[in-house]
Design an enzyme around this catalytic site. Structure first.
Site, PDB file in Angstrom:
ATOM      1  N   TYR A   1      71.662  31.063  64.215  1.00 49.42           N
ATOM      2  CA  TYR A   1      72.632  31.773  64.916  1.00 49.42           C
ATOM      3  C   TYR A   1      73.847  31.806  63.709  1.00 49.42           C
ATOM      4  O   TYR A   1      74.415  30.722  63.567  1.00 49.42           O
ATOM      5  CB  TYR A   1      73.057  31.048  66.276  1.00 49.42           C
ATOM      6  CG  TYR A   1      74.165  31.673  67.070  1.00 49.42           C
ATOM      7  CD1 TYR A   1      74.747  33.030  66.667  1.00 49.42           C
ATOM      8  CD2 TYR A   1      74.712  30.886  67.959  1.00 49.42           C
ATOM      9  CE1 TYR A   1      75.455  33.718  67.517  1.00 49.42           C
ATOM     10  CE2 TYR A   1      75.841  31.560  68.671  1.00 49.42           C
ATOM     11  CZ  TYR A   1      76.198  32.679  68.281  1.00 49.42           C
ATOM     12  OH  TYR A   1      77.311  33.512  69.039  1.00 49.42           O
TER      13      TYR A   1
ATOM     14  N   LYS B   1      70.028  35.169  65.264  1.00 51.50           N
ATOM     15  CA  LYS B   1      71.067  35.972  65.763  1.00 51.50           C
ATOM     16  C   LYS B   1      72.100  36.260  64.947  1.00 51.50           C
ATOM     17  O   LYS B   1      73.153  35.258  64.430  1.00 51.50           O
ATOM     18  CB  LYS B   1      71.799  35.257  66.931  1.00 51.50           C
ATOM     19  CG  LYS B   1      72.662  35.932  67.792  1.00 51.50           C
ATOM     20  CD  LYS B   1      73.390  35.330  68.969  1.00 51.50           C
ATOM     21  CE  LYS B   1      74.305  36.034  69.694  1.00 51.50           C
ATOM     22  NZ  LYS B   1      74.952  35.292  70.809  1.00 51.50           N
TER      23      LYS B   1
END
Length: 288
Positions: free
Chosen positions: A136, A164
């Site tokens: 992330y 992400k």
């Protein structure tokens, strides 16, 4: 694992009047989201107010969602923090839960580690997890961020299979080019079309709480090669997506979900509910 999974909702964590997790409201919200385009959920992420959830709450919340959803959607549990040891222990615990498909881990915030430090951090989590890890990268919140080269290096780890990515379409494109068999999701709703056109896997979304049908239509249009329709949908969605970040997230999306009767407006301190004036402004932004 991510094949055909375009729309993943970073699901909110609803709270009761006593500031406990509101599982009754959550159950109804999950079914609504599943019926309106969500193909997966990130559990206890930023939108789920992870900084104010205890470890015990995260485990309980993850178990609840996993039991309810089962195999009906992809489930990613958030184990990330700026403490590698704690993240490792969280990854161990959460990855053992039935129906959990993957583990999310964020770039370490506040500590401001080097690229080498972040690489070591993520590898330690991946080594400990029983399920594949999704990186992330969100430097807007964490101050530090992974470079494309670091992401490509981490993508070689056998237990790291996705990211992400919230920085830019250029980052998404470079990561798609440099990491074979690695799913690159945008974490910015407004980048849905642009990220997908350069090879992104889809979007990990906040807006899908409210605009799941429209986002599903957007992905359907792109998958069918109907780019004029995709462009129309993205133009419609972009100002509404941006409006949901006009105030500290997830306060705006919780406000609108409360108006629809799904949850209470409650957020945990240091976040606070929107004032009446802020609600009026939010509605004006959403109606443009």
């Amino acid at each position: 694992m991510y094949e055909g999974i375009n729309l993943i909702t970073a699901i909110i964590t609803p709270f009761t009047v006593n500031d406990e997790i509101d599982y009754e409201s959550l159950e109804k919200l999950i079914e609504h989201l599943l019926n309106h385009g969500s193909q997966g959920f990130v559990i206890a992420g930023t939108t789920g107010e992870s900084p104010t959830l205890s470890f015990e709450e995260k485990v309980e919340l993850t178990r609840f969602i996993a039991k309810q959803v089962g195999n009906r959607a992809l489930l990613i549990a958030n184990a990330g923090s700026n403490n590698t040891k704690e993240s490792v222990e969280a990854a161990k615990a959460l990855s053992k839960i039935e129906h959990i498909n993957g583990i999310l881990a964020v770039t370490p915030y506040y500590n401001k580690p080097s690229q080498a430090g972040m690489i070591a951090h993520f590898k330690a989590i991946a080594d400990a997890s029983e399920k594949p890890v999704m990186l992330y990268n969100i430097p807007g919140r964490t101050v530090v961020g992974l470079t494309v080269d670091s992401v490509i290096e981490l993508a070689q780890h056998p237990n790291i299979n996705a990211i992400k990515e919230t920085t830019s379409t250029e980052f998404v494109e470079a990561e798609v080019e440099g990491a074979t068999g690695f799913a690159v999701y945008t974490g910015e709703d407004a980048m849905t079309l642009s990220a997908y056109t350069v090879g992104g896997a889809g979007t990990i979304s906040v807006a899908s709480h409210l605009y799941g049908d429209e986002m599903s239509e957007l992905f359907s249009a792109m998958n069918a090669g109907n780019w004029r329709e995709a462009g129309r949908l993205q133009r419609y969605l972009t100002p509404r997506m941006n409006a949901l970040f006009a105030y500290p997230s997830p306060t705006p999306v919780k406000t609108k979900l409360a108006e629809k009767g799904f949850v209470r407006e409650a957020v945990r301190l240091p976040l606070i509910p929107l004032s009446d004036a802020e609600k009026l402004h939010l509605n004006e932004l959403l109606e443009k």
